[in-house]
Design a protein around this motif. Structure first.
Motif, PDB file in Angstrom:
ATOM      1  N   SER A 174       0.926  -1.068  -0.011  1.00  0.00           N
ATOM      2  CA  SER A 174       0.077  -0.172   0.139  1.00  0.00           C
ATOM      3  C   SER A 174       0.686   1.260  -0.044  1.00  0.00           C
ATOM      4  O   SER A 174       0.290   2.305  -0.356  1.00  0.00           O
ATOM      5  N   ILE A 175       2.053   1.294   0.700  1.00  0.00           N
ATOM      6  CA  ILE A 175       2.844   2.432   0.607  1.00  0.00           C
ATOM      7  C   ILE A 175       4.084   2.507  -0.767  1.00  0.00           C
ATOM      8  O   ILE A 175       4.732   3.460  -0.664  1.00  0.00           O
ATOM      9  N   LEU A 176       3.843   1.373  -1.478  1.00  0.00           N
ATOM     10  CA  LEU A 176       4.921   1.537  -2.610  1.00  0.00           C
ATOM     11  C   LEU A 176       4.484   2.728  -3.303  1.00  0.00           C
ATOM     12  O   LEU A 176       3.285   3.039  -3.619  1.00  0.00           O
ATOM     13  N   LYS A 177       5.548   3.262  -3.804  1.00  0.00           N
ATOM     14  CA  LYS A 177       5.459   4.749  -4.783  1.00  0.00           C
ATOM     15  C   LYS A 177       5.095   4.063  -6.087  1.00  0.00           C
ATOM     16  O   LYS A 177       5.503   3.100  -6.418  1.00  0.00           O
ATOM     17  N   SER A 178       4.093   4.661  -6.964  1.00  0.00           N
ATOM     18  CA  SER A 178       3.887   4.041  -8.015  1.00  0.00           C
ATOM     19  C   SER A 178       4.773   4.984  -9.067  1.00  0.00           C
ATOM     20  O   SER A 178       4.931   6.127  -9.269  1.00  0.00           O
ATOM     21  N   GLU A 179       5.391   4.059  -9.790  1.00  0.00           N
ATOM     22  CA  GLU A 179       6.437   4.457 -10.672  1.00  0.00           C
ATOM     23  C   GLU A 179       6.443   3.719 -12.004  1.00  0.00           C
ATOM     24  O   GLU A 179       5.706   2.696 -11.952  1.00  0.00           O
ATOM     25  N   LYS A 180       6.888   4.358 -13.149  1.00  0.00           N
ATOM     26  CA  LYS A 180       6.776   3.581 -14.398  1.00  0.00           C
ATOM     27  C   LYS A 180       8.064   2.897 -14.757  1.00  0.00           C
ATOM     28  O   LYS A 180       8.948   3.268 -14.775  1.00  0.00           O
ATOM     29  N   PHE A 181       8.082   1.534 -14.912  1.00  0.00           N
ATOM     30  CA  PHE A 181       9.053   0.654 -15.270  1.00  0.00           C
ATOM     31  C   PHE A 181       9.030   0.207 -16.619  1.00  0.00           C
ATOM     32  O   PHE A 181       8.194  -0.256 -17.191  1.00  0.00           O
ATOM     33  N   HIS A 182      10.290   0.542 -17.363  1.00  0.00           N
ATOM     34  CA  HIS A 182      10.573  -0.223 -18.561  1.00  0.00           C
ATOM     35  C   HIS A 182      11.372  -1.498 -18.386  1.00  0.00           C
ATOM     36  O   HIS A 182      12.422  -1.611 -17.712  1.00  0.00           O
ATOM     37  N   ASN A 183      11.085  -2.700 -19.086  1.00  0.00           N
ATOM     38  CA  ASN A 183      11.767  -3.761 -18.805  1.00  0.00           C
ATOM     39  C   ASN A 183      12.990  -3.966 -19.602  1.00  0.00           C
ATOM     40  O   ASN A 183      13.784  -5.021 -19.444  1.00  0.00           O
ATOM     41  N   GLY A 184      13.481  -2.947 -20.507  1.00  0.00           N
ATOM     42  CA  GLY A 184      14.559  -2.945 -21.350  1.00  0.00           C
ATOM     43  C   GLY A 184      14.541  -3.772 -22.543  1.00  0.00           C
ATOM     44  O   GLY A 184      15.521  -4.030 -22.998  1.00  0.00           O
TER      45      GLY A 184
END
Ligand SMILES: C[S@@+](CC[C@H](N)C(=O)[O-])C[C@H]1O[C@@H](n2cnc3c(N)ncnc32)[C@H](O)[C@@H]1O
Length: 271
Positions: free
Chosen positions: A202-212
């Motif tokens: 619940s406290i994880l920051k929402s970030e955009k990830f690229h898998n490369g």
């Protein structure tokens, strides 16, 4: 339903309890993971004591079972090995004292007075005192559609809908809005709402990830089921240079969004 262990425990309870037929599968769905473990289980609403025995039978002897009721007569169930607290679930001070004494809780079942005030205050006061992996299950939430339980615009289900919005406000784009980080997820079944706790998630920051991975420059077709938007895309492809001019790009994006927002004929899905 009749082969389920909650139902068996209900029938075997030596004292009176009344439940609806749809509840047994739901109880088992939400509570089975806590069986035969050292858990703290709290039930709000004791009445004739029948459900306390049912829960002890269902969860097993390792469970610490606590009952709460406004009726001081409920204290008599302490003789049978239950912990009983007398107080009102709509009293914030009662909950402060209760949490100080009891500590963290694994599972809560709210089967108290079912007014919106009682249900909302109970949920608000307990959410931060639930162990990770724990649950608050509020039952008889059909009261939100009935009269005599409080103002409908502030019903328990309206409160639940607000929490759903606030869970979604955790998404990165909405960081300016108030978000909900005590509840990980909400699950609704007939007459019940379950709030599940997972603090880390619940406290994880929402970030955009690229898998490369390799980008094959595939075109996203999301808007292309809409002929009007398809036209805008074709127009832009014809005048490719436009996308390099920020103002023209913004205008085209605006036109796509406007068309997408106005097109969906949703009425039949919102009856
Ligand atoms: C539906 S009965 C509980 C039935 C019981 N759980 C069972 O299944 O057999 C509701 C109980 O909630 C209690 N109650 C009502 N308002 C309350 C409040 N504000 N705080 C605590 N208990 C309350 C009532 O005294 C009553 O015993």
């Amino acid at each position: 339903m009749k082969s389920n262990d909650v139902y068996k425990s209900f029938i075997e309870s030596p004292y009176k309890s009344i439940k609806y037929s749809t509840y047994f599968d739901s109880y088992d769905h939400f509570f089975s993971r806590y069986r035969n473990q050292n858990i703290t289980f709290v039930e709000i609403g004791v009445l004739s004591g029948g459900s306390l025995f049912m829960w002890r039978n269902y969860f097993g002897p390792k469970a610490r079972i606590i009952g709460i009721d406004l009726n001081p007569n409920a204290k008599k169930w302490e003789e049978h090995g239950f912990e009983i607290y007398i107080g009102s679930q709509s009293d914030i001070k009662f909950w402060e004292e209760f949490i100080k004494e009891v500590g963290l809780i694994d599972a809560v079942l709210d089967d108290g007075g079912h007014t919106y005030e009682q249900q909302i205050i109970t949920t608000e006061c307990l959410l931060s005192s639930i162990n990770d992996g724990g649950i608050i299950l509020v039952e008889d939430t059909h009261s939100s559609y009935m009269s005599g339980y409080g103002p409908k615009s502030k019903s328990f289900i309206e409160y639940t809908k607000m929490l759903i919005d606030k869970i979604n406000m955790r998404f990165r784009n909405f960081s300016d809005y108030p978000s909900e980080r005590r509840v990980w997820s909400i699950e609704v079944v007939e007459s019940m709402v379950a709030f599940k706790i997972n603090k880390k998630a619940s406290i994880l920051k929402s970030e955009k990830f690229h898998n490369g991975g390799i980008d094959d420059l595939a075109q996203d077709f999301r808007y292309l089921d809409n002929p009007k938007i398809g036209f805008i895309y074709k127009f832009m492809r014809l005048f490719r240079f436009m996308k390099h001019i920020p103002l023209l790009r913004a205008l085209a994006d605006g036109a796509i969004r406007f068309t997408a927002n106005s097109r969906f004929n949703a009425h039949r899905y919102f009856k």
